[in-house]
Design a protein around this motif. Structure first.
Motif, PDB file in Angstrom:
ATOM      1  N   GLU A 240       8.368   5.325  -7.477  1.00 14.76           N
ATOM      2  CA  GLU A 240       7.147   6.423  -7.463  1.00 14.76           C
ATOM      3  C   GLU A 240       6.647   6.541  -6.137  1.00 14.76           C
ATOM      4  O   GLU A 240       5.521   5.600  -6.065  1.00 14.76           O
ATOM      5  CB  GLU A 240       6.453   6.454  -8.526  1.00 14.76           C
ATOM      6  N   PRO A 241       6.659   7.250  -5.139  1.00 21.04           N
ATOM      7  CA  PRO A 241       5.898   7.158  -3.772  1.00 21.04           C
ATOM      8  C   PRO A 241       4.484   7.721  -4.115  1.00 21.04           C
ATOM      9  O   PRO A 241       4.441   8.312  -5.107  1.00 21.04           O
ATOM     10  CB  PRO A 241       6.948   8.156  -3.214  1.00 21.04           C
ATOM     11  N   SER A 242       3.820   7.011  -3.229  1.00 18.52           N
ATOM     12  CA  SER A 242       2.313   7.414  -3.225  1.00 18.52           C
ATOM     13  C   SER A 242       1.602   7.348  -1.871  1.00 18.52           C
ATOM     14  O   SER A 242       2.204   6.702  -0.935  1.00 18.52           O
ATOM     15  CB  SER A 242       1.454   6.418  -4.304  1.00 18.52           C
ATOM     16  N   ASP A 243       0.604   7.914  -1.690  1.00 16.38           N
ATOM     17  CA  ASP A 243      -0.062   8.121  -0.508  1.00 16.38           C
ATOM     18  C   ASP A 243      -0.863   6.506  -0.162  1.00 16.38           C
ATOM     19  O   ASP A 243      -1.096   6.145  -1.197  1.00 16.38           O
ATOM     20  CB  ASP A 243      -1.267   9.077  -0.371  1.00 16.38           C
ATOM     21  N   THR A 244      -0.736   6.148   1.106  1.00 15.38           N
ATOM     22  CA  THR A 244      -1.107   4.908   1.616  1.00 15.38           C
ATOM     23  C   THR A 244      -1.638   5.091   2.924  1.00 15.38           C
ATOM     24  O   THR A 244      -1.407   5.854   3.722  1.00 15.38           O
ATOM     25  CB  THR A 244      -0.291   3.976   1.300  1.00 15.38           C
ATOM     26  N   ASP A 245      -3.059   4.210   3.015  1.00 15.33           N
ATOM     27  CA  ASP A 245      -3.435   4.271   4.497  1.00 15.33           C
ATOM     28  C   ASP A 245      -2.693   3.082   5.418  1.00 15.33           C
ATOM     29  O   ASP A 245      -2.987   1.909   5.010  1.00 15.33           O
ATOM     30  CB  ASP A 245      -5.074   3.861   4.326  1.00 15.33           C
TER      31      ASP A 245
END
Length: 248
Positions: A240-245
């Motif tokens: 499950e891809p997710s936003d990251t900094d």
């Protein structure tokens, strides 16, 4: 399913002695640091059981590739013999032998779940069409080699499983030992009924609680990792891809 080139040479030598044909080679799957090996009759050119030269390697690759389309199947543990004729220009065994009839046998098996092993190929060359006795000997030799390869594959799988269980047991035991030690210490403190302030008791219990929580989280991560391995093996692992900094 072999440890070294010498092992392949010995296997090929035994196969050569068993089928009594002028040329016998065992060709192992590519990508594992292996190459073709040759065994030829004493009156031909070249050492018995030596690593194949570039000429031999090219010849064996070509003959195996020629036989591959008819050596495929969808199920079962099998060995098959493919025979065909072909003139070899500038043959590596010299002009003393006229070897223009070839046979290729695949050494294959089926793992659990339908995935196939590729143990390699047994290639032979002769000056005549293989008779029924020679064909039977070839298939028997191939069955034996394939059986050895299959046993070696199972032994390797068992060894990997044992190593995995040993590592997993050690990793799971470490946090459990910490939790058990903290609980033992707490029990001992309750039995001693040592007088101390409420603030000191709360501070000590909070530190113990944090330690237990930390180790339980580690246990949970280890178990999640084991479950992920199981999901990957069963084809049910989801990413499950997710936003990251990325700067952090």
């Amino acid at each position: 399913w072999v440890e070294s080139f010498d092992d392949v040479g010995r296997l090929a030598s035994k196969a050569h002695a068993g089928v009594l044909l002028p040329f016998v080679a065992i060709y192992l799957p590519e990508g594992e640091g292996r190459t073709a090996f040759k065994v030829i009759s004493p009156h031909a050119t070249g050492p018995v059981g030596a690593v194949a030269s570039d000429v031999f390697d090219e010849l064996i690759r070509a003959k195996v590739a020629q036989a591959l389309p008819s050596l495929s199947t969808n199920s079962g543990y099998f060995v098959q013999l493919k025979q065909f004729q072909g003139v070899v220009e500038n043959p590596p065994w010299g002009s003393a032998l006229s070897l223009n009839h070839f046979g290729v046998i695949n050494l294959s098996g089926q793992k659990e779940g339908g995935a196939h092993h590729n143990f390699g190929w047994l290639l032979v060359a002769s000056s005549h069409t293989f008779n029924s006795k020679e064909e039977t000997l070839l298939l028997a030799a191939a069955e034996r080699l394939a059986g050895l390869a299959r046993v070696a594959a199972y032994e390797s799988a068992i060894q990997l499983r044992s190593q995995f269980l040993s590592i997993a047991s050690h990793e799971l035991k470490t946090p459990l030992t910490s939790i058990y030690g903290v609980l033992q210490l707490q029990e001992r403190m309750f039995r001693m009924k040592k007088e101390e302030s409420v603030e000191a008791q709360q501070e000590r219990q909070e530190s113990y609680l944090k330690m237990v929580i930390r180790q339980v989280k580690r246990l949970n991560e280890l178990i999640d990792g084991l479950l992920d391995v199981s999901r990957i093996q069963n084809g049910r692992f989801m990413v499950e891809p997710s936003d990251t900094d990325v700067a952090n």
